[in-house]
Design an enzyme around this catalytic site. Structure first.
Site, short mmCIF file in Angstrom:
data_model
loop_
_atom_site.label_atom_id
_atom_site.label_comp_id
_atom_site.label_asym_id
_atom_site.label_seq_id
_atom_site.Cartn_x
_atom_site.Cartn_y
_atom_site.Cartn_z
N GLU A 131 84.50 77.52 -5.75
CA GLU A 131 82.93 76.92 -4.94
C GLU A 131 82.34 77.63 -5.00
O GLU A 131 82.42 78.05 -4.59
CB GLU A 131 83.27 76.03 -3.31
CG GLU A 131 82.66 75.24 -3.50
CD GLU A 131 82.61 75.41 -1.93
OE1 GLU A 131 83.78 75.21 -1.27
OE2 GLU A 131 82.44 73.86 -1.18
N ASP A 187 83.77 71.10 3.82
CA ASP A 187 83.22 70.84 2.54
C ASP A 187 84.37 71.56 1.44
O ASP A 187 84.71 71.09 0.67
CB ASP A 187 81.56 71.61 2.29
CG ASP A 187 80.73 70.35 2.89
OD1 ASP A 187 80.61 69.17 3.26
OD2 ASP A 187 79.49 71.21 2.97
N ASP A 201 85.98 75.93 5.65
CA ASP A 201 85.17 74.37 6.40
C ASP A 201 85.17 73.18 5.46
O ASP A 201 86.27 73.00 5.28
CB ASP A 201 83.35 75.11 6.30
CG ASP A 201 82.68 75.06 4.46
OD1 ASP A 201 83.56 74.20 3.97
OD2 ASP A 201 82.37 75.43 4.76
N ASP A 221 86.23 77.37 0.74
CA ASP A 221 85.43 77.77 1.98
C ASP A 221 86.58 76.94 3.10
O ASP A 221 86.91 76.37 2.67
CB ASP A 221 83.97 77.63 2.16
CG ASP A 221 83.53 78.90 1.67
OD1 ASP A 221 83.51 79.58 1.01
OD2 ASP A 221 81.67 77.89 1.66
#
Ligand code: 0RA
Length: 633
Positions: free
Chosen positions: A420, A497, A495, A493
């Site tokens: 990403e 997102d 998180d 990641d």
């Protein structure tokens, strides 16, 4: 232990077999198997509900990772079982596949993983307590690793509002399941599903660890299920719901189109989700295509055109629930119904009821036919796009510029990291072993595949880069043999997102390159959340719990002199050495293989996320980010 009869020995031998080869009975001994234990107990309670004796099932997760399931069914029988000369409950708990004489269950589930019997749960538990309220009396027995720890006792009756039923509390054996813990969100999904499939039955979950409680009770059954699936979508007509029975097969179906372009069919057999579909689904599909064509022809809206299966399933949300006596489960994950007689039964029931609905509701019928017609026209565009894929002129013969390929030629040794963001992509390029690891940075959110048709999906640069890099085509044209890599590793990641992009990619693979997933070529990289450095020693933690453990182990605290702690908010915060060590070096990295079920789950989560409104989606991701991230844990 002095006077064991031959029968007793037989009983013990049985459960020893379960402990020796648990996977044979519950699939595996990871998180999935662990949760399966609960489903097994709940299924017994649901069986009571199915025959009208039970309307409340309460599940509770305790601090010590034990679980209680309490129902208000008839209670497991306690009278003497003649053959074994034991109370019936003890036979049920200690005899594999106990049932036989008092097995009057209407829809016994054979094959598959459910229905193996509560004795399997007992065998795989460190301890199990059963309490029964029956005929105004109260009974109790305890077992340890499948063996009775005391004989069945009668307890003093209590006036606590629970007058009838069974309460089972068990602690899964850590010798079998290691340290896997119960996940409230996984149990919630199953309880919700069961609540939809068994209208009027109240299922609740209380998590003692967090104090949270959830109650699932839907009066509408399949209709409520459909409403839930479509809850953030724009629906095109009133739901079509019908229920019928033929040759002892009960069929319940809900159909409602929304304005998206994807199909979402959720199918169940005896309350078990059939992820891989099967005969009930093929019967339904055949009827849907046929009836819509017949109706369109009869009303002359189709003219000379004819609709194919994909056309009539665009934007379709459907729930199919069938109940039958001896289901045969097939397929990779034993979630595909094999009974061939069911196809014709579902097909004819669907034809009759759908035909009636269309004739009684011409406006809705017209909307549906027009939606399918539009799909048929778009199909032409999609076919054109596919054609280009085949001819390869669409995907320029050269590889995408963003791809940093590897030098190894043997596809079975090549890995592709999908990363990403460009900056993380840059770190990964520095970190990787160029010989066999390729990097493809994906920018931002790739196209929302839920909303788009194949022709539009193919217009997305990100997706085209991905398809070209893999080199094996897409959709119907996908050819596993041509895949240029043997491991496709999604690295994003830790998180919200990151969870979103992971779900998007998994959904994309599930829908357009399913074989890649079913043959286990897709992985998820698990980057660490923390680095803890004390002197020369560097440790990485992949969860908050592990972080706390490491601090304890090293006997340090945050802020201690000589201790360096880094919390990684994203991949970009790691230097290339750290990234190599934690996420890319095959010898030390942590990656997780994605199963077809994981991808189907992602697809399901994704389905719930999608829709025009952004807010509910955001909220859902925030609530479920952990769940999405922990696929397969
Ligand atoms: C064996 C026979 C009967 C019921 C059950 C087992 C039973 C098992 C469980 C497990 C959890 N809840 C349960 N409820 C019932 C039939 C009972 C009868 O005929 O009276």
């Amino acid at each position: 232990m002095e006077s064991y009869s031959a029968k007793d020995i037989q009983v013990l031998k049985d459960l020893t077999a379960v402990r020796k080869r648990p996977a044979m009975y519950i699939g595996d001994t990871s998180s999935k198997g662990l949760h399966h234990l609960v489903y097994e107990v709940i299924d017994n309670s649901v069986d009571e509900a199915l025959i009208g004796y039970c309307n409340t099932i309460e599940v509770e997760i305790h601090e010590d990772n034990s679980i209680t399931v309490r129902d208000n069914g008839r209670g497991i029988p306690v009278d003497l079982h003649e053959e074994y000369n034991l109370p019936a409950v003890e036979v049920v708990m200690t005899k594999l596949h106990a049932g036989g004489k008092f097995d009057n269950k209407v829809y016994k589930v054979s094959g598959g993983l459910h229905g193996v019997g509560i004795s399997v749960v007992n065998a795989l538990s460190e301890w199990l307590d059963v309490e029964i309220r029956r005929n105004g009396k109260s009974y109790y027995q305890r077992y340890e690793r499948g063996k009775p720890a005391c004989s069945l006792k009668e307890l003093d009756t209590e006036n606590d509002g629970w007058s009838r039923g069974t309460k089972v509390t068990f602690k899964p054996d850590t010798h079998i399941f290691g340290n896997y813990e119960f996940d409230a969100s996984i149990l919630s999904s199953r309880l919700r599903e069961l609540a939809f499939l068994n209208p009027g039955v109240k299922l609740s979950l209380r998590d003692e660890r967090t104090g949270k409680e959830r109650v699932f009770l839907y009066g509408g059954g399949i209709a409520s299920f459909l409403e839930y699936i479509n809850r953030d979508k724009k629906v095109l007509h009133q739901p079509i719901i019908f229920k019928d029975e033929k040759e002892d097969v009960k069929v319940e179906i809900g159909i409602q189109y929304n304005d998206s372009y994807t199909e979402n069919i959720f199918s169940f057999v005896n309350n078990v989700k059939t992820v891989e579909g099967g005969k009930h689904v093929s019967g339904f599909k055949a009827a849907l295509t046929r009836v819509l064509n017949e109706y369109g022809k009869a009303k002359n809206t189709l003219k000379k055109l004819s609709l194919d299966g994909d056309d009539v399933r665009e934007g379709l949300a459907a729930v199919i629930s069938v109940k039958l006596r001896e289901p045969q489960f097939e397929g990779q994950t034993k979630t595909k119904l094999g009974n061939s007689e069911v196809k014709g039964i579902v097909e004819s029931i669907t034809r009759e009821h759908l035909w009636d609905f269309l004739n009684e509701n011409p406006r809705d019928a017209d909307t549906i036919i027009r939606k399918a017609l539009e799909a048929a026209r778009a199909r032409e565009a999609a076919r054109h796009a596919r054609e280009m894929v085949r001819k390869k002129d669409f995907f320029a013969d050269s590889l995408p510029g963003k791809l940093a390929d590897c030098s190894e030629r043997d596809p079975s040794k090549r890995e592709l990291y999908i990363v990403e963001g460009d900056s993380a992509g840059g770190s990964a390029k520095q970190a990787r072993d160029k010989n066999f690891q390729a990097i493809l940075p994906i920018r931002g959110k790739i196209l929302n595949v839920e909303k788009a048709r194949l022709d539009r999906v193919l217009k997305s640069n990100e997706i085209r880069a991905l398809v070209t890099a893999l080199g094996a085509g897409i959709g119907d044209e996908f050819d596993l043999q041509k895949t240029r890599y043997s491991r496709i590793i999604i690295m994003s990641d830790a998180d919200v997102d990151g969870a979103h992009i992971r779900t998007l990619l998994l959904t994309f693979f599930y829908r357009y390159m399913q074989e890649l997933v079913s043959t286990n070529h897709v992985y998820i990289a698990l980057p660490p959340l923390y680095m803890v450095k004390k002197g020369k020693e560097t440790r990485y933690a992949f969860s908050d719990e592990e972080y706390a453990e490491i601090l304890k182990e090293l006997n340090i605290k945050e802020g201690d002199p000589g201790v360096k702690i880094q919390r990684y908010k994203g991949l970009g915060e790691m230097n290339p050495e750290q990234l190599w060590e934690t996420t890319m070096n095959p010898r030390t990295r942590c990656i997780k293989r994605v199963t077809l079920e994981d991808a189907a789950e992602a697809d399901w989560i994704f389905t719930v996320l999608m829709g025009e409104e952004v807010e509910p989606r955001k909220k859902f991701i925030q609530e479920h980010a952990r769940e999405v991230m922990n696929l397969d844990i």
